[in-house]
Design an enzyme around this catalytic site. Structure first.
Site, PDB file in Angstrom:
ATOM      1  N   GLU A  35     -50.658 -16.382  16.964  1.00 60.98           N
ATOM      2  CA  GLU A  35     -50.815 -16.175  15.720  1.00 60.98           C
ATOM      3  C   GLU A  35     -50.964 -14.960  15.308  1.00 60.98           C
ATOM      4  OE1 GLU A  35     -49.955 -18.622  14.112  1.00 60.98           O
ATOM      5  OE2 GLU A  35     -50.295 -20.558  14.845  1.00 60.98           O
ATOM      6  N   TYR A  71     -50.307 -26.785  11.674  1.00 61.73           N
ATOM      7  CA  TYR A  71     -49.326 -27.456  10.792  1.00 61.73           C
ATOM      8  C   TYR A  71     -47.821 -27.065  10.862  1.00 61.73           C
ATOM      9  CZ  TYR A  71     -50.569 -22.760   9.078  1.00 61.73           C
ATOM     10  OH  TYR A  71     -50.773 -21.467   8.796  1.00 61.73           O
ATOM     11  N   GLY A  72     -47.537 -26.156  11.772  1.00 58.49           N
ATOM     12  CA  GLY A  72     -46.358 -25.539  11.887  1.00 58.49           C
ATOM     13  C   GLY A  72     -45.660 -25.658  13.368  1.00 58.49           C
ATOM     14  N   THR A  73     -45.161 -24.745  13.942  1.00 57.88           N
ATOM     15  CA  THR A  73     -44.475 -24.603  15.080  1.00 57.88           C
ATOM     16  C   THR A  73     -45.467 -25.260  16.415  1.00 57.88           C
ATOM     17  OG1 THR A  73     -44.963 -22.376  15.593  1.00 57.88           O
ATOM     18  CG2 THR A  73     -43.050 -23.067  14.317  1.00 57.88           C
ATOM     19  N   LEU A  74     -46.611 -25.212  16.224  1.00 55.68           N
ATOM     20  CA  LEU A  74     -47.379 -25.783  17.275  1.00 55.68           C
ATOM     21  C   LEU A  74     -47.563 -27.343  17.144  1.00 55.68           C
ATOM     22  CD1 LEU A  74     -50.508 -23.277  16.933  1.00 55.68           C
ATOM     23  CD2 LEU A  74     -49.063 -23.525  19.085  1.00 55.68           C
TER      24      LEU A  74
END
Length: 135
Positions: free
Chosen positions: A79, A12-15
């Site tokens: 993470e 849901y983010g920088t990935l």
């Protein structure tokens, strides 16, 4: 040696595609845009994170199949699993078909929410802070 089967991971983010850490999963099978079935709360400090409570909104992101050996190890390292983020089971619905999958998702484990911005939409892309992570 028995081959290790892939597992589904929701990001849901920088990935996600277009962001700075996507290179870690760019070779994995992309299953499409998706959302969490349950509501959580998304925050952004230096990076985005999701708390299991209070339940504020569904979280928008992308679903991937990743290899349980190499890719999952790389993701856990990025993470900070299990200290900063903890990888946990959740239900994810694909946007295209609405099909529900069991997947792994990284939840906040040790990041203080006090200095973060709450993202009411549940979408990291909606947050102005996301712009600094675009590639």
């Amino acid at each position: 040696m028995t081959p290790i089967s892939p597992i589904k991971v929701f990001v849901y983010g920088t990935l996600m595609r277009g962001f700075s850490n996507h290179y870690l999963i760019s070779s994995c099978k992309y299953l499409g845009q998706a959302t969490t079935v349950e509501k959580y709360s998304m925050h952004v400090g230096d990076f985005p994170f999701v708390n299991k409570s209070p339940p504020q909104s569904i979280i928008l992101g992308e679903l991937y199949e990743v290899s349980e050996d190499y890719h999952l190890e790389q993701l856990d390292e990025l993470e900070g699993h299990p200290n900063e983020y903890i990888r946990s089971d959740c239900q994810i619905a694909t946007n295209e078909t609405g099909e529900i999958f069991e997947a792994q998702m990284y939840f906040n484990s040790g990041i203080d929410s006090a200095d973060s911005v709450f993202v009411s939409s549940g979408s990291f892309r909606d947050c102005p802070e996301s712009k600094k992570h675009l590639i």
